[in-house]
Design a protein around this motif. Structure first.
Motif, short mmCIF file in Angstrom:
data_model
loop_
_atom_site.label_atom_id
_atom_site.label_comp_id
_atom_site.label_asym_id
_atom_site.label_seq_id
_atom_site.Cartn_x
_atom_site.Cartn_y
_atom_site.Cartn_z
N VAL A 79 0.84 -1.21 0.00
CA VAL A 79 0.00 0.00 0.00
C VAL A 79 0.87 1.26 0.00
O VAL A 79 0.62 2.22 -0.71
CB VAL A 79 -0.97 -0.02 1.20
CG1 VAL A 79 -1.71 1.29 1.31
CG2 VAL A 79 -1.93 -1.17 1.08
N ARG A 80 1.96 1.22 0.78
CA ARG A 80 2.83 2.40 0.87
C ARG A 80 3.48 2.70 -0.49
O ARG A 80 3.51 3.83 -0.94
CB ARG A 80 3.91 2.16 1.92
CG ARG A 80 4.41 3.44 2.56
CD ARG A 80 5.75 3.21 3.16
NE ARG A 80 6.77 3.58 2.18
CZ ARG A 80 7.40 4.75 2.20
NH1 ARG A 80 7.12 5.62 3.13
NH2 ARG A 80 8.29 5.05 1.28
N ILE A 134 1.54 6.89 -6.75
CA ILE A 134 0.45 7.78 -7.17
C ILE A 134 0.79 9.24 -6.86
O ILE A 134 0.60 10.14 -7.68
CB ILE A 134 -0.87 7.37 -6.49
CG1 ILE A 134 -1.32 6.04 -7.08
CG2 ILE A 134 -1.95 8.43 -6.66
CD1 ILE A 134 -2.63 5.57 -6.58
N ALA A 135 1.36 9.47 -5.65
CA ALA A 135 1.70 10.84 -5.28
C ALA A 135 2.75 11.40 -6.23
O ALA A 135 2.69 12.56 -6.66
CB ALA A 135 2.21 10.86 -3.83
N GLN A 136 3.74 10.55 -6.59
CA GLN A 136 4.80 10.98 -7.50
C GLN A 136 4.23 11.31 -8.88
O GLN A 136 4.60 12.32 -9.50
CB GLN A 136 5.86 9.87 -7.62
CG GLN A 136 7.11 10.30 -8.35
CD GLN A 136 7.79 11.48 -7.64
OE1 GLN A 136 8.40 11.30 -6.58
NE2 GLN A 136 7.65 12.68 -8.18
N GLN A 137 3.29 10.48 -9.32
CA GLN A 137 2.65 10.73 -10.62
C GLN A 137 1.96 12.09 -10.62
O GLN A 137 2.02 12.84 -11.60
CB GLN A 137 1.62 9.65 -10.94
CG GLN A 137 2.23 8.43 -11.64
CD GLN A 137 1.26 7.28 -11.72
OE1 GLN A 137 0.10 7.43 -11.36
NE2 GLN A 137 1.75 6.15 -12.17
N GLY A 138 1.33 12.44 -9.48
CA GLY A 138 0.64 13.73 -9.36
C GLY A 138 1.62 14.87 -9.55
O GLY A 138 1.40 15.79 -10.35
N ILE A 190 0.62 8.95 4.97
CA ILE A 190 0.03 7.70 4.45
C ILE A 190 0.67 6.49 5.15
O ILE A 190 -0.01 5.58 5.58
CB ILE A 190 0.24 7.61 2.92
CG1 ILE A 190 -0.64 8.67 2.23
CG2 ILE A 190 -0.13 6.22 2.39
CD1 ILE A 190 -0.48 8.73 0.74
N SER A 191 2.02 6.55 5.31
CA SER A 191 2.71 5.42 5.95
C SER A 191 2.17 5.19 7.35
O SER A 191 1.93 4.06 7.77
CB SER A 191 4.21 5.68 6.07
OG SER A 191 4.72 5.91 4.80
N ASN A 208 -0.76 5.97 8.57
CA ASN A 208 -2.10 5.40 8.53
C ASN A 208 -2.07 3.93 8.13
O ASN A 208 -2.77 3.10 8.72
CB ASN A 208 -2.98 6.17 7.54
CG ASN A 208 -3.37 7.52 8.13
OD1 ASN A 208 -3.25 7.70 9.34
ND2 ASN A 208 -3.77 8.45 7.29
N VAL A 209 -1.22 3.62 7.11
CA VAL A 209 -1.15 2.22 6.67
C VAL A 209 -0.59 1.35 7.80
O VAL A 209 -1.05 0.23 8.02
CB VAL A 209 -0.31 2.08 5.39
CG1 VAL A 209 -0.18 0.63 4.97
CG2 VAL A 209 -0.94 2.86 4.27
N ALA A 210 0.41 1.89 8.54
CA ALA A 210 0.98 1.11 9.64
C ALA A 210 -0.08 0.84 10.69
O ALA A 210 -0.21 -0.28 11.21
CB ALA A 210 2.16 1.86 10.25
N LEU A 211 -0.89 1.90 11.01
CA LEU A 211 -1.98 1.71 11.99
C LEU A 211 -2.95 0.65 11.50
O LEU A 211 -3.37 -0.24 12.26
CB LEU A 211 -2.74 3.03 12.18
CG LEU A 211 -2.10 3.99 13.18
CD1 LEU A 211 -2.90 5.29 13.24
CD2 LEU A 211 -2.07 3.33 14.56
N PHE A 212 -3.28 0.75 10.20
CA PHE A 212 -4.21 -0.21 9.62
C PHE A 212 -3.64 -1.63 9.71
O PHE A 212 -4.33 -2.57 10.11
CB PHE A 212 -4.47 0.19 8.16
CG PHE A 212 -5.41 -0.72 7.45
CD1 PHE A 212 -6.76 -0.70 7.73
CD2 PHE A 212 -4.94 -1.63 6.50
CE1 PHE A 212 -7.64 -1.54 7.09
CE2 PHE A 212 -5.80 -2.48 5.85
CZ PHE A 212 -7.16 -2.44 6.15
#
Ligand SMILES: Nc1ncnc2c1ncn2[C@@H]1O[C@H](COP(=O)(O)OP(=O)(O)OP(=O)(O)O)[C@@H](O)[C@H]1O
Ligand SMILES: [Mg+2]
Length: 448
Positions: free
Chosen positions: A34-35, A41-45, A157-158, A160-164
């Motif tokens: 996920v990370r 995606i962020a880089q593409q933006g 994001i990292s 949140n993903v870690a929490l998830f």
């Protein structure tokens, strides 16, 4: 219970480790995937905004009077503004000559990430050929931007993903505890049902078990069937042997009695009396062995019936009265009314006969034997006599097979009577308790 059994790890631990280990690996994989996806995606933006900025600058480039002119559109930099105030750099080249911007900005083709002025920057370069009246020139534009906002977003994001992932791991651990417990449960149930059995119960396990346990339970059942079969064979053998011994013994006894009538010499008469006594001993032993074998066999398949315990005892007392009268013993039956129970009449009769028989044997003449039947608080028969009581130091072992007390010397017996009574009580879910009365005399309590 578990002594002598070799242990090789625990199924529960193995299952728990496999499940939680699997969940941990999954949680880490989830985090990484996920990370990375979010970073991509962020880089593409950022890349597409940088490309749009480069394109808008290129579009603004024109050749006027043979000179390249660029009228910077305001939007080309304002579109790059970020909440972290990321710094923006640019460089515009006409062929290889710097027209405007930072000459030391790395020149790359396409998109790339490089270090510039001490921080990583993302660069996008594009070029365009301008054709004037008599000029043909290539304009190349590079726009670069630091990545503070991007790395801020990524670390959010990292987190949140870690929490998830941690939540997923906790949930999977709970699930694995639950799954382990439910998987082990049928094994536990089987263990309990086998442990709770009476010592005589060799019936097959009838409760449904999970498919994987079927071979185990099938082998267990077949083992018990073979065990039951071989037990029955030995009981049958004992019964048959006892029966075969008893019949000729009875014949020998009657001959000995007849001879006793005809013999006059005292030493011969003494020898014959000893012989008769030995025959009585053997035939009592054979009889008790036969009864014991029958009881062991029947304890598994009780032929239960509703019966009145008082009635059964009344009948026994009536049958034993002649023996009691020979010793001037008064057999006294006490009961407040009928006591109806569900039990095997033949076994109960046998057990109670043995208990009354003991009282008659070990109590002195001209005494009273009291047989009391109670229905409350539990069904029990209490037999009290006025004899010497049980030898106190031997009382705990007297229910064992062939166990006889010191006081039994000179009395015919085989040491199986109390064993029989105890086995019958146990087969009915009851107990047999021996005690001595404070005023002297034995008290045997047969409870159901
Ligand atoms: N009412 C009693 N009073 C005193 N001692 C008793 C009484 N009942 C049993 N005992 C003791 O307990 C022992 C075991 O009794 P049990 O009935 O098992 O065997 P037994 O009477 O010796 O032989 P049998 O198998 O012929 O009954 C006896 O040998 C005796 O020592
Ligand atoms: Mg006895």
């Amino acid at each position: 219970m578990t002594e002598g059994v070799q242990v090789s790890g625990s199924l529960r631990t193995r299952l728990a480790i496999t499940l939680t280990g699997g969940a941990a690996v999954l949680a880490v994989l989830l985090f990484i995937v996920v990370r990375n996806y979010a970073a991509q995606i962020a880089q593409q933006g950022q890349d597409s905004i940088l490309s749009a900025s480069v394109t808008s600058i290129l579009d603004a480039a024109v050749i006027r009077d043979g000179v390249v002119e660029i009228d910077f559109p305001y939007a080309s930099f304002s579109m790059l503004s970020t909440p972290m105030d990321d710094r923006i750099f640019y460089a515009i080249y006409q062929d290889d000559t710097l027209l405007s911007g930072y000459g030391d900005l790395p020149r790359t083709s396409g998109t790339a990430t490089r270090a510039y002025q001490g921080s990583p920057v993302r660069l996008v370069t594009a070029s365009r050929v301008l054709i004037g009246a008599n000029v043909r020139t290539r304009i190349s534009v590079t726009v670069a931007q630091t990545q503070d906002a991007l790395s801020g977003t990524l670390s959010r994001i990292s987190r949140n993903v870690a929490l998830f992932g941690a939540g997923f791991f906790a949930l999977a651990t709970l699930l694995s505890i639950w799954a382990t417990a439910t998987t082990i449960e049928p094994l536990k149930r089987l263990t309990t049902s086998v442990t709770r059995r009476g010592p005589q119960d060799l019936s097959p396990v009838a409760k449904p078990v999970p498919l994987e346990m079927v071979p185990l339970v099938a082998s267990l059942n077949s083992l018990m069937a073979r065990l039951g079969q071989s037990l029955k064979q030995s009981e049958d053998f004992i019964a048959e042997a006892a029966h075969r011994v008893r019949t000729p013994l009875a014949t020998v006894r009657s001959y000995a009695e007849a001879t006793l009538q005809r013999v006059d010499r005292e030493e011969n008469r003494q020898a014959l009396r000893s012989m008769i006594r030995a025959i009585d001993e053997s035939s009592r032993a054979a009889g008790q062995l036969l009864d014991h074998a029958m009881i062991t066999f029947r304890a598994d398949h009780l032929e239960r019936d509703d019966l009145d315990l008082v009635d059964l005892l009344r009948e026994l007392v009536l049958r034993l009265t002649p023996v009691a009268e020979m010793k001037d013993i008064d057999l006294h039956l006490q009961a407040d009314g009928p006591v109806i129970i569900n039990g095997d009449p033949i076994l109960l009769q046998n057990a109670l006969r043995n208990l009354i028989d003991n009282a008659l044997k070990y109590a002195p003449g001209e005494s009273v034997i009291t047989i009391r039947v109670d229905a409350q608080p539990r069904v029990q028969v209490e037999i009290r006599d006025q004899g010497p009581g049980f030898p106190p130091d031997e009382i705990d072992g007297l229910t064992g097979r062939f166990s006889r007390g010191r006081n039994a010397a000179g009395t015919i017996g085989s040491g199986l009577g109390l064993t029989i009574a105890q086995d019958v009580a146990a087969a009915h879910g009851g107990t047999l308790a021996l005690s001595n009365l404070p005023e002297g005399g034995a008290c045997v309590t047969f409870s159901l």
